[in-house]
Design an enzyme around this catalytic site. Sequence first.
Site, PDB file in Angstrom:
ATOM      1  CE1 TYR A  78       8.880   5.200   2.831  1.00 41.71           C
ATOM      2  CE2 TYR A  78       7.380   7.078   2.845  1.00 41.71           C
ATOM      3  CZ  TYR A  78       7.814   5.884   3.393  1.00 41.71           C
ATOM      4  OH  TYR A  78       7.186   5.365   4.495  1.00 41.71           O
ATOM      5  CG  HIS A 100      10.975  -2.068   5.167  1.00 37.39           C
ATOM      6  ND1 HIS A 100       9.615  -2.017   4.943  1.00 37.39           N
ATOM      7  CD2 HIS A 100      11.204  -3.213   5.851  1.00 37.39           C
ATOM      8  CE1 HIS A 100       9.053  -3.082   5.486  1.00 37.39           C
ATOM      9  NE2 HIS A 100       9.992  -3.820   6.036  1.00 37.39           N
ATOM     10  N   PRO A 107       0.802  -1.230   0.000  1.00 40.73           N
ATOM     11  CG  PRO A 107      -0.067  -1.064   2.142  1.00 40.73           C
ATOM     12  CD  PRO A 107       0.567  -2.051   1.196  1.00 40.73           C
ATOM     13  CG  ASN A 108      -0.306   4.332   1.185  1.00 39.53           C
ATOM     14  OD1 ASN A 108      -1.241   4.888   0.606  1.00 39.53           O
ATOM     15  ND2 ASN A 108      -0.435   3.795   2.379  1.00 39.53           N
TER      16      ASN A 108
HETATM   17  C1  DQA Z   1       8.144   1.278   4.027  1.00 42.22           C
HETATM   18  C2  DQA Z   1       8.151   1.570   5.536  1.00 42.22           C
HETATM   19  C3  DQA Z   1       6.767   1.358   6.139  1.00 42.22           C
HETATM   20  O1  DQA Z   1       6.796   1.646   7.525  1.00 42.22           O
HETATM   21  C4  DQA Z   1       5.767   2.280   5.486  1.00 42.22           C
HETATM   22  O2  DQA Z   1       4.483   2.055   5.992  1.00 42.22           O
HETATM   23  C5  DQA Z   1       5.793   2.179   3.993  1.00 42.22           C
HETATM   24  C6  DQA Z   1       7.077   2.087   3.311  1.00 42.22           C
HETATM   25  C7  DQA Z   1       9.500   1.601   3.379  1.00 42.22           C
HETATM   26  O3  DQA Z   1       9.709   1.164   2.234  1.00 42.22           O
HETATM   27  O4  DQA Z   1      10.336   2.302   3.956  1.00 42.22           O
HETATM   28  O5  DQA Z   1       4.766   2.262   3.337  1.00 42.22           O
HETATM   29  O6  DQA Z   1       7.886  -0.105   3.830  1.00 42.22           O
END
Ligand code: DQA
Length: 146
Positions: free
Chosen positions: A23, A100, A10-11
Amino acid sequence: MRQIHVLNGPNLNLLGRREPGIYGAATLADIEAEMRALGEKLGVAITCRQSNHEGELVTWIQEAGLSGADVILNAGAYTHTSVAIRDAIKGAGARVIEVHISNVHAREEFRHHSYISPVVAGIIVGFGIAGYRLAVQALLEMKPNS
Ligand code: DQA
């Protein structure tokens, strides 16, 4: 040919415009293009998918695991909440590298716990989008599944 499925949760479809200070500026399309180019260079079949829906990710993890494909998984926020994703990895015997982009351990406390870390082959955290490339390299240094 080795198969790697790159699954984003998600997102992550918002990369590029989502909190760029955390990011970065690259979009999901940039990451997927890099993965495909790397796959062609290294002779690996790369499949890229993204979903905002937990159940869809569960289905894709099952598919990958049952077909013997390796998985690079950034489960986004589901990392910190999803027993279903953990069970899918375990249940389908999927070999997963958890990725991540950000260093979740340097962020809010609720991001420090991952339901999926105990059932994955390895974890790459905090290297920005290079983490996806590093995960491909890590998988290729492991024995093939079949
Ligand atoms: C993430 C870290 C997660 O805590 C966050 O909810 C994300 C992105 C990362 O790629 O750093 O959506 O997975």
